[in-house]
Design a protein around this motif. Structure first.
Motif, PDB file in Angstrom:
ATOM      1  N   LYS A  17       0.818  -1.216  -0.203  1.00  0.00           N
ATOM      2  CA  LYS A  17      -0.094   0.119  -0.074  1.00  0.00           C
ATOM      3  C   LYS A  17       0.880   1.205  -0.017  1.00  0.00           C
ATOM      4  CE  LYS A  17      -2.142  -1.169   3.682  1.00  0.00           C
ATOM      5  NZ  LYS A  17      -3.022  -0.935   5.100  1.00  0.00           N
ATOM      6  N   ALA A  18       1.852   1.352   0.990  1.00  0.00           N
ATOM      7  CA  ALA A  18       2.790   2.438   1.110  1.00  0.00           C
ATOM      8  C   ALA A  18       3.536   2.788  -0.344  1.00  0.00           C
ATOM      9  CB  ALA A  18       3.608   2.404   2.220  1.00  0.00           C
ATOM     10  N   LYS A  19       3.867   1.835  -1.131  1.00  0.00           N
ATOM     11  CA  LYS A  19       4.644   1.912  -2.169  1.00  0.00           C
ATOM     12  C   LYS A  19       3.925   2.629  -3.398  1.00  0.00           C
ATOM     13  CE  LYS A  19       7.639  -0.967  -5.506  1.00  0.00           C
ATOM     14  NZ  LYS A  19       7.270  -0.030  -6.438  1.00  0.00           N
ATOM     15  N   ILE A  20       2.477   2.355  -3.492  1.00  0.00           N
ATOM     16  CA  ILE A  20       1.586   2.721  -4.410  1.00  0.00           C
ATOM     17  C   ILE A  20       1.704   4.397  -4.128  1.00  0.00           C
ATOM     18  CG2 ILE A  20      -0.897   3.010  -5.278  1.00  0.00           C
ATOM     19  CD1 ILE A  20      -1.033  -0.090  -4.191  1.00  0.00           C
ATOM     20  N   LEU A  21       1.588   4.906  -3.039  1.00  0.00           N
ATOM     21  CA  LEU A  21       1.416   6.210  -2.608  1.00  0.00           C
ATOM     22  C   LEU A  21       2.666   7.010  -2.646  1.00  0.00           C
ATOM     23  CD1 LEU A  21      -0.279   8.418  -1.811  1.00  0.00           C
ATOM     24  CD2 LEU A  21      -0.384   7.543   0.777  1.00  0.00           C
ATOM     25  N   TYR A  22       3.518   6.328  -2.308  1.00  0.00           N
ATOM     26  CA  TYR A  22       5.031   6.765  -2.274  1.00  0.00           C
ATOM     27  C   TYR A  22       5.703   7.227  -3.689  1.00  0.00           C
ATOM     28  CZ  TYR A  22       5.589   7.018   2.803  1.00  0.00           C
ATOM     29  OH  TYR A  22       5.635   7.238   4.191  1.00  0.00           O
ATOM     30  N   ASP A  23       5.366   5.962  -4.436  1.00  0.00           N
ATOM     31  CA  ASP A  23       5.646   5.860  -5.902  1.00  0.00           C
ATOM     32  C   ASP A  23       5.086   7.063  -6.569  1.00  0.00           C
ATOM     33  OD1 ASP A  23       7.476   3.662  -5.498  1.00  0.00           O
ATOM     34  OD2 ASP A  23       6.215   2.323  -6.640  1.00  0.00           O
ATOM     35  N   PHE A  24       3.655   7.328  -6.341  1.00  0.00           N
ATOM     36  CA  PHE A  24       3.060   8.274  -6.916  1.00  0.00           C
ATOM     37  C   PHE A  24       3.684   9.823  -6.557  1.00  0.00           C
ATOM     38  CE2 PHE A  24      -0.094  11.757  -6.797  1.00  0.00           C
ATOM     39  CZ  PHE A  24      -0.276  12.015  -8.104  1.00  0.00           C
ATOM     40  N   LEU A  25       3.741   9.876  -5.130  1.00  0.00           N
ATOM     41  CA  LEU A  25       4.407  11.088  -4.765  1.00  0.00           C
ATOM     42  C   LEU A  25       5.742  11.463  -5.322  1.00  0.00           C
ATOM     43  CD1 LEU A  25       3.647  10.829  -0.785  1.00  0.00           C
ATOM     44  CD2 LEU A  25       2.526  12.253  -2.350  1.00  0.00           C
ATOM     45  N   ASP A  26       6.460  10.320  -5.559  1.00  0.00           N
ATOM     46  CA  ASP A  26       7.947  10.783  -6.156  1.00  0.00           C
ATOM     47  C   ASP A  26       7.944  11.044  -7.744  1.00  0.00           C
ATOM     48  OD1 ASP A  26       9.110  10.015  -3.753  1.00  0.00           O
ATOM     49  OD2 ASP A  26       9.574   8.113  -4.004  1.00  0.00           O
ATOM     50  N   SER A  27       6.623  10.781  -8.371  1.00  0.00           N
ATOM     51  CA  SER A  27       6.512  11.005  -9.580  1.00  0.00           C
ATOM     52  C   SER A  27       5.798  12.108  -9.894  1.00  0.00           C
ATOM     53  CB  SER A  27       6.055   9.793 -10.398  1.00  0.00           C
ATOM     54  OG  SER A  27       4.876   9.444 -10.102  1.00  0.00           O
ATOM     55  N   SER A  28       4.878  12.665  -8.990  1.00  0.00           N
ATOM     56  CA  SER A  28       4.290  13.692  -9.351  1.00  0.00           C
ATOM     57  C   SER A  28       4.858  14.930  -9.445  1.00  0.00           C
ATOM     58  CB  SER A  28       3.202  13.937  -8.113  1.00  0.00           C
ATOM     59  OG  SER A  28       2.423  15.185  -7.905  1.00  0.00           O
ATOM     60  N   ARG A  32      -2.209  14.436   5.075  1.00  0.00           N
ATOM     61  CA  ARG A  32      -1.460  13.325   5.660  1.00  0.00           C
ATOM     62  C   ARG A  32      -2.667  12.005   5.443  1.00  0.00           C
ATOM     63  NH1 ARG A  32      -0.617  12.574  12.019  1.00  0.00           N
ATOM     64  NH2 ARG A  32      -2.780  13.614  11.845  1.00  0.00           N
ATOM     65  N   ALA A  33      -2.045  10.941   4.842  1.00  0.00           N
ATOM     66  CA  ALA A  33      -2.900   9.967   4.489  1.00  0.00           C
ATOM     67  C   ALA A  33      -2.413   8.894   5.738  1.00  0.00           C
ATOM     68  CB  ALA A  33      -2.865   9.245   3.207  1.00  0.00           C
ATOM     69  N   SER A  34      -3.230   8.385   6.696  1.00  0.00           N
ATOM     70  CA  SER A  34      -2.974   7.306   7.463  1.00  0.00           C
ATOM     71  C   SER A  34      -3.330   6.275   6.974  1.00  0.00           C
ATOM     72  CB  SER A  34      -3.401   7.721   8.913  1.00  0.00           C
ATOM     73  OG  SER A  34      -2.800   8.794   9.247  1.00  0.00           O
ATOM     74  N   ILE A  35      -2.650   5.052   6.659  1.00  0.00           N
ATOM     75  CA  ILE A  35      -2.973   3.698   5.846  1.00  0.00           C
ATOM     76  C   ILE A  35      -2.750   2.573   6.748  1.00  0.00           C
ATOM     77  CG2 ILE A  35      -2.844   4.925   3.593  1.00  0.00           C
ATOM     78  CD1 ILE A  35      -0.073   3.946   3.276  1.00  0.00           C
ATOM     79  N   TYR A  36      -3.491   2.449   7.887  1.00  0.00           N
ATOM     80  CA  TYR A  36      -3.205   1.368   8.843  1.00  0.00           C
ATOM     81  C   TYR A  36      -3.568  -0.008   8.128  1.00  0.00           C
ATOM     82  CZ  TYR A  36      -2.547   5.442  12.286  1.00  0.00           C
ATOM     83  OH  TYR A  36      -2.082   6.474  12.706  1.00  0.00           O
ATOM     84  N   ASN A  37      -3.162  -0.980   8.904  1.00  0.00           N
ATOM     85  CA  ASN A  37      -3.654  -2.110   8.766  1.00  0.00           C
ATOM     86  C   ASN A  37      -4.933  -2.378   7.965  1.00  0.00           C
ATOM     87  OD1 ASN A  37      -1.214  -3.298   9.833  1.00  0.00           O
ATOM     88  ND2 ASN A  37      -2.041  -4.281  11.652  1.00  0.00           N
ATOM     89  N   ALA A  38      -6.049  -1.653   8.412  1.00  0.00           N
ATOM     90  CA  ALA A  38      -7.263  -2.057   8.036  1.00  0.00           C
ATOM     91  C   ALA A  38      -7.471  -1.132   6.870  1.00  0.00           C
ATOM     92  CB  ALA A  38      -8.106  -1.876   9.105  1.00  0.00           C
ATOM     93  N   MET A  39      -6.802  -0.296   6.294  1.00  0.00           N
ATOM     94  CA  MET A  39      -7.081   0.257   5.147  1.00  0.00           C
ATOM     95  C   MET A  39      -6.671  -0.651   3.968  1.00  0.00           C
ATOM     96  SD  MET A  39      -7.814   2.748   2.962  1.00  0.00           S
ATOM     97  CE  MET A  39      -7.921   4.153   4.265  1.00  0.00           C
ATOM     98  N   PRO A  40      -7.710  -0.839   3.064  1.00  0.00           N
ATOM     99  CA  PRO A  40      -7.424  -1.963   1.972  1.00  0.00           C
ATOM    100  C   PRO A  40      -6.639  -1.211   0.713  1.00  0.00           C
ATOM    101  CG  PRO A  40      -9.953  -0.947   1.778  1.00  0.00           C
ATOM    102  CD  PRO A  40      -9.112  -0.455   3.053  1.00  0.00           C
ATOM    103  N   ILE A  41      -6.169  -2.070   0.138  1.00  0.00           N
ATOM    104  CA  ILE A  41      -5.406  -1.510  -1.128  1.00  0.00           C
ATOM    105  C   ILE A  41      -6.230  -0.701  -1.826  1.00  0.00           C
ATOM    106  CG2 ILE A  41      -4.383  -2.410  -3.296  1.00  0.00           C
ATOM    107  CD1 ILE A  41      -2.537  -4.092  -1.952  1.00  0.00           C
ATOM    108  N   GLU A  42      -7.417  -1.172  -2.308  1.00  0.00           N
ATOM    109  CA  GLU A  42      -8.350  -0.298  -2.992  1.00  0.00           C
ATOM    110  C   GLU A  42      -8.453   1.245  -2.712  1.00  0.00           C
ATOM    111  OE1 GLU A  42      -8.674  -3.831  -2.040  1.00  0.00           O
ATOM    112  OE2 GLU A  42     -10.840  -3.115  -1.311  1.00  0.00           O
ATOM    113  N   GLY A  43      -8.406   1.351  -1.237  1.00  0.00           N
ATOM    114  CA  GLY A  43      -8.501   2.529  -0.709  1.00  0.00           C
ATOM    115  C   GLY A  43      -7.177   3.378  -1.202  1.00  0.00           C
ATOM    116  N   VAL A  44      -6.118   2.814  -1.270  1.00  0.00           N
ATOM    117  CA  VAL A  44      -5.051   3.848  -1.471  1.00  0.00           C
ATOM    118  C   VAL A  44      -4.713   3.851  -3.235  1.00  0.00           C
ATOM    119  CG1 VAL A  44      -2.393   3.699  -1.548  1.00  0.00           C
ATOM    120  CG2 VAL A  44      -3.625   3.050   0.170  1.00  0.00           C
ATOM    121  N   GLU A  45      -5.206   2.727  -3.890  1.00  0.00           N
ATOM    122  CA  GLU A  45      -5.560   2.933  -5.139  1.00  0.00           C
ATOM    123  C   GLU A  45      -6.249   4.094  -5.597  1.00  0.00           C
ATOM    124  OE1 GLU A  45      -4.286  -1.710  -6.481  1.00  0.00           O
ATOM    125  OE2 GLU A  45      -6.335  -1.075  -6.496  1.00  0.00           O
TER     126      GLU A  45
END
Ligand SMILES: *Cc1c(COP(=O)(O)O)cnc(C)c1O
Length: 361
Positions: free
Chosen positions: A271-282, A334-347
């Motif tokens: 999940k974190a990779k999806i978000l950080y990869d986007f932040l690094d490319s934006s 700030r996006a908090s993406i704890y255990n219970a946040m599903p992948i779809e939420g981050v996508e």
């Protein structure tokens, strides 16, 4: 019924499965004709709930037998006082200041003894974790204190400090059960559960037995904060936060079912990779912390333009993404993406951010 994607830093998202089970059991817990909220903490039924919760937590974290687990009330902020009261036998402790929660813990400890701040990242608004491989730690400290995951700033200790043989005490409120942990490296691990484990009102304290064998360091320690008494009474010295512990127990079972802490870590990294990869490319959005110290749980980001940040928070809310506003002390998002946040939420969040970037640049 429609549920939002909840990126709150805490109290935070819980697994839907757990919430549904709680709802199903609300009126009649397993045929006993009452809700867990209504039953005596001394009843046999409740005793099973709290014992099983502890057992599941021990399994998940692989907690060695010489560590005690206690469930108590008062918020992580009360543990800020509980730590020095129970542990400051020589009256001195070392604190590593990596954000507001570590700072507040140190301020609280200063009421009870001497606090030596051995490292800090305040110089760059806590956007990194200082090098803690060779700190100047006085020989006579009782413990070295860290806040392992900095909820507000989004940094995480990926390597524990070299404590030079002193006990390590860690506040893990916002990274509890997010990855495997070697409990034996710590004297005390504790956290409030409302970030990653359950509803507010429960703190879990995991403490090595010998550290509390003689009772608290300070004789004036309130009975409720005396970890030995709490432990001797198996967290039932008085009425514990019964319902909260019951929900935590369900979350422990959910994590077990998901594959335990190894699986949690993979899920969180993904999940974190999806978000950080986007932040690094934006070109519009930027992460605010040093890459090597990035948290998997809390991801702060900015556009660099306060008006645009505001617009983003408002529009994301309207689109069903809740609580993306950054902490009042930092601003931005700030996006908090704890255990219970599903992948779809981050996508879906990243898709929304891409669209926002296109529309606003
Ligand atoms: C939220 C938080 C706290 C404070 O928790 P309370 O239960 O509100 O006292 C302390 N430490 C960390 C790391 C947190 O994230």
């Amino acid at each position: 019924m429609s549920r939002v994607y909840n990126f709150s830093a805490g109290p935070a998202v819980l697994p839907e499965e757990v919430l549904k089970e709680c709802a199903e059991e609300m009126m009649d817990y397993k045929g006993c004709g009452m809700s867990v909220m209504e039953m005596s903490h001394r009843s046999k039924v409740y005793d099973e709930i709290i014992k099983e919760a502890e057992k599941d937590l021990r399994d998940l974290m692989n907690i060695p037998d010489n560590y005690k687990v206690i469930f108590v009330q008062g918020g992580a902020s009360l543990v800020f006082a509980g730590v020095p009261m129970n542990l400051m036998k020589k009256g001195k402790a070392a604190y590593i200041i990596t954000g507001q929660w570590a700072k507040k813990a140190a301020q609280e400890a200063e009421k009870y003894g001497e606090v030596v701040k051995v490292a800090s990242s305040a110089d760059k608004t806590f956007s990194y974790i200082p090098d803690c491989s060779d700190l100047d730690i006085p020989d006579d400290v009782d413990y070295v204190y860290i806040c392992e995951n900095n909820t507000i700033y989004g940094t995480k200790f990926w390597e524990l400090p070299n404590t030079k043989g002193h006990e390590l005490v860690a506040d893990v409120s916002s990274c509890f059960l997010s990855e495997p942990v070697d409990v034996s490296k710590y004297g005390v691990i504790y956290g409030g559960v409302q970030k990653n484990v359950g509803p507010s009102g429960v703190q879990i304290i995991i403490v090595r037995e010998d550290l509390i064998a003689d009772g608290p360091a300070l004789k004036c320690t309130p009975t409720m904060m005396d970890w030995k008494i709490q432990s001797d009474n198996e967290s039932l010295y008085n009425t514990p936060p019964c319902y909260g512990i019951y929900v935590c127990g369900k979350v422990f079972k959910w994590i077990k079912k998901m594959g335990g802490l190894e699986a949690m870590k993979k899920h969180n990294e993904q999940k974190a990779k999806i978000l950080y990869d986007f932040l690094d490319s934006s070109k519009m959005f930027k992460g605010t912390v040093e890459k090597k110290d990035r948290s998997l749980m809390n991801v702060p980001f900015i556009t660099g333009n306060e008006e645009l940040d505001k617009k983003f928070v408002a529009e994301s809310k309207a689109a069903g993404f809740e609580n993306l506003k950054g902490h009042r002390s930092v601003g931005g998002m700030r996006a908090s993406i704890y255990n219970a946040m599903p992948i779809e939420g981050v996508e879906k969040l990243v898709a929304f951010m891409k669209k926002f970037e296109e529309e606003n640049s």
